[in-house]
Write a protein that holds these residues in place. Structure first.
Motif, mmCIF file in Angstrom:
data_model
loop_
_atom_site.group_PDB
_atom_site.id
_atom_site.type_symbol
_atom_site.label_atom_id
_atom_site.label_comp_id
_atom_site.label_asym_id
_atom_site.label_seq_id
_atom_site.Cartn_x
_atom_site.Cartn_y
_atom_site.Cartn_z
ATOM 1 N N LYS A 233 32.405 31.257 30.413
ATOM 2 C CA LYS A 233 33.778 30.886 30.738
ATOM 3 C C LYS A 233 34.012 29.381 30.571
ATOM 4 O O LYS A 233 35.063 28.945 30.102
ATOM 5 C CB LYS A 233 34.116 31.301 32.173
ATOM 6 N N HIS A 253 40.379 35.110 25.879
ATOM 7 C CA HIS A 253 39.679 36.053 26.765
ATOM 8 C C HIS A 253 39.935 37.469 26.245
ATOM 9 O O HIS A 253 40.699 38.225 26.833
ATOM 10 C CB HIS A 253 40.247 35.870 28.180
ATOM 11 N N SER A 275 40.265 39.803 34.155
ATOM 12 C CA SER A 275 38.956 40.265 34.611
ATOM 13 C C SER A 275 39.081 41.591 35.349
ATOM 14 O O SER A 275 39.997 41.776 36.148
ATOM 15 C CB SER A 275 38.328 39.230 35.550
ATOM 16 N N LYS A 279 38.525 45.403 29.594
ATOM 17 C CA LYS A 279 38.101 44.933 28.268
ATOM 18 C C LYS A 279 36.805 45.598 27.834
ATOM 19 O O LYS A 279 36.709 46.118 26.726
ATOM 20 C CB LYS A 279 37.919 43.408 28.261
ATOM 21 N N ASP A 300 34.455 40.311 25.705
ATOM 22 C CA ASP A 300 35.036 39.370 26.668
ATOM 23 C C ASP A 300 35.735 38.168 26.034
ATOM 24 O O ASP A 300 36.731 37.705 26.553
ATOM 25 C CB ASP A 300 33.943 38.874 27.619
HETATM 26 MN MN MN Z 1 36.015 38.093 31.457
#
Ligand code: MN
Ligand code: GTP
Ligand code: MN
Length: 610
Positions: A233, A253, A275, A279, A300
């Motif tokens: 991230k 993302h 999140s 995904k 991701d």
């Molecule tokens: Mn993620």
């Protein structure tokens, strides 16, 4: 600066394995500040993995799982306070506050460096400082995005080996002077002589800090994935988004999926969901529509650049999956299960079965007894979850049973469709196609989702999360949206991906999901492909092009037809109720809100009123 001045160097000779002067100077500087017992350059070898995992088992951080069920796999149970990303402790320390924007925490870089330098002082005493060279994206890229993480956590080193291309090959790529992102990490738990370590060292004081202009990351106090595996991230989204803004590409993302039609035509699809909103599930979909196949490229993060043909090409900068465990099972995501079962997997905060297997909520064959993620006895009537809701598996991409063969290709793959989506129990239909790139950017800019357990905060409350990037933007959200608008302005729109907005999570009155989801989402993907080909119908509604149930292939679908209709419904009153929430969000973005987004908002209101 000579290599020999690096203290306690643990290698094969007295020389360090690199001549990169800037790297060596930085390692030296950090070692002097943090005072580790020794410095080790991670080489990414099997021998190193064995040594470190043995050490982690010895320290009580890892439990080795049953080798017959999950070869070479381990379970880490974290400190109960260190289980998710800490957005309230995440900072974008740009030179000017206005460049961080209203969605990020900001502190002046000098002040932050002073504060954190004091935290780092002596913080690695009694520990090893690992130098972890890593590359985000294929090693053969023309312009490889390199990084070096300095960390005092063995857990981080082994996890970085799964999640990134890491070790000696990257050190070679760095050469003597290639630029790299400096990523400094400490769990913030020095050991005094004779002091026993705890299984999961961390610190109540946490900082996840980014210096976007300097392209640097400083992380302190947490061992959890998103806070500590700095390639993911911190680099591939927050720092890379700032690079991408400057260099004219996109760091997003997004998952990357390859979809193959019965006629063997290939479509690459990227999708941004917040999140814990699906995904990884979509990236590994098993289509239920006969003849359609899917292969995985990423689950991701997508980096997208323009090719010479004017199309957007996506690359997955990662090398492994760091997936949410709960909800993953042989029926919802057999691909993830097979990837995990191949072994070489690090689990964090799942539960352990009596025979050394891993278990989490919704996995098949619930045992009568477990050791839960807190290390306590658990039975089905314990009244609490066995695995933490944000427990994760960290497993190599190379073990995926259905990878797209081009997943490691530096060229990337041309994207035909971009999907935005969130978790909304009402209002937002199953699927909705934008009228244009700019309208699609508006959809992404105003997308919303109910909060999940992947970050601290009130689970269930609706928040705006443009392009699922709110927690991951390295600069001002208004500038980011302008960047998206500009891409549309500077391109031939016919070459750009078509933009869609999906919602697998709409619910009926009795709270059941209206759409079965998972593999059945292939029906929606098929409609999307047919829209790209110009062969499927849709209704022009005030919010976009929405199919009726008759436009989607529902052959053999085991679902109530009324539910499908309800999942697709565009209720003008619901959308009118949404308007003040969107307005509030656009106000919050402030003066940097692109006029293109404002125009789309006004046009939406007009369409709703007419
Ligand atoms: Mn993620
Ligand atoms: P991060 O890895 O944290 O970025 O999240 P992610 O977007 O990869 O989330 P993931 O795919 O792991 O989704 C997690 C949750 O979404 C699980 O609880 C799944 O069961 C649920 N989920 C995924 N797809 C669907 C779907 O099509 N329908 C429904 N109802 N739930 C889904
Ligand atoms: Mn995921």
């Amino acid at each position: 600066m000579t290599a020999a001045t690096i203290p306690g160097l643990n290698g094969t000779g007295d020389t360090v394995p690199t001549k990169h002067a800037e790297l060596l100077a930085w390692v030296q500087e950090v070692a002097e500040l943090t005072q580790p017992d020794r410095v080790v350059f991670a080489d990414g070898s099997d021998a190193e993995w064995e040594r470190l995992t043995d050490q982690l088992v010895e320290a009580g951080t890892f439990t080795r799982l049953n080798d017959e069920k999950l070869p070479n796999s381990f379970l880490a149970q974290s400190d109960p306070s260190d289980v998710a990303r800490v957005e309230s402790r995440t900072y974008i320390c740009s030179e000017r506050e206005e460049d961080a924007g209203p969605t990020n925490n900001w502190m002046a870089p000098d002040e932050m460096r002073r504060t954190m330098t004091e935290l780092y002082r002596g913080c690695m005493r009694g520990r090893t400082l690992f130098v972890v060279p890593f590359c985000m994206g294929p090693l053969g890229s023309d312009d490889p995005k390199l990084g070096v993480e300095l960390t005092d956590s063995e857990y981080v080193v082994v996890s970085m080996r799964v999640m990134t291309r890491m070790g000696s090959a990257v050190l070679d790529l760095l050469g003597e002077d290639r630029p790299f992102v400096k990523a400094l990490h400490s769990v913030g738990a020095p050991l005094e002589p004779g002091q026993d370590d705890v299984p999961w060292p961390c610190n109540d004081t946490k900082y996840i800090t980014h210096f976007p202009e300097a392209r640097e990351i400083w992380s302190f106090g947490s061992g959890y994935g998103g806070n500590a595996l700095l390639g993911k991230k911190c680099y591939a989204l927050r720092i890379a988004s700032a690079m991408a803004h400057d260099e004219g590409w996109l760091a997003e993302h997004m998952l990357i999926l390859k979809l193959i039609s019965p006629e063997d035509k290939v479509y690459y699809i990227a999708a941004a969901f917040p999140s814990a909103c699906g995904k990884t599930n979509l990236a590994m979909i098993h289509p239920t529509v006969p003849g359609w196949r899917a292969e995985t490229l990423g689950d991701d993060i997508a980096w997208m650049r323009f090719g010479e043909d004017g199309r957007l090409y996506a690359v997955n900068p990662e090398f492994g999956f760091f997936g949410v465990a709960p909800g993953t099972n042989w029926s919802s995501n057999p691909t993830a299960m097979k990837t995990i079962e191949a072994g070489n997997t690090v689990f964090t905060n799942v539960a352990m079965t009596d025979d050394g297997g891993a278990w989490w909520e919704d996995l098949e064959n619930q045992p009568e007894h477990l050791i839960d993620w807190l290390g306590q006895d658990w039975t089905p009537d314990s009244g609490r979850k066995a695995a933490h809701p944000n427990s994760r598996y960290c497993t190599p991409m190379s073990q995926c049973p259905t990878p797209a063969p081009e997943w490691d290709d530096p060229q990337g793959v041309p994207i035909s469709a971009i999907l935005f989506g969130g978790r909304r129990k009402n209002t937002v239909p199953l699927v909705n196609q934008s009228f244009s790139w700019q309208h699609g950017t508006f959809m992404g800019a105003t997308m919303s989702s109910e909060q999940t357990a992947a970050a601290e905060g009130q689970v269930g409350s609706v928040r705006r999360d443009p392009m699922a990037m709110i927690p991951f933007l390295g600069y001002h959200v208004g500038d980011y949206l302008q960047h998206w608008i500009n891409i549309g302005k500077n391109s031939d729109e016919a070459q750009l991906p078509k933009i869609f907005y999906v919602n697998w999570f709409r619910r009926g009155d009795d709270k059941r999901f209206l759409w079965p989801g998972f593999g059945e989402n292939s029906r929606v993907l098929k409609w999307i492909v047919e829209r790209i080909e110009g062969t499927a119908d849709a209704q022009a509604t005030p919010i976009g092009y929405v199919p009726t149930a008759a436009d989607i292939d529902l052959d053999g679908l085991d679902a109530d037809r009324n539910d499908v209709d309800e999942s697709l419904a565009v209720n003008v009153d619901d959308w009118k109720a949404e308007i003040p929430m969107i307005e509030e969000w656009l106000q919050f973005v402030g003066d940097k809100l692109p006029s293109g987004i404002r125009d789309e908002f006004e046009a939406l209101k007009e369409r709703l009123d007419s």
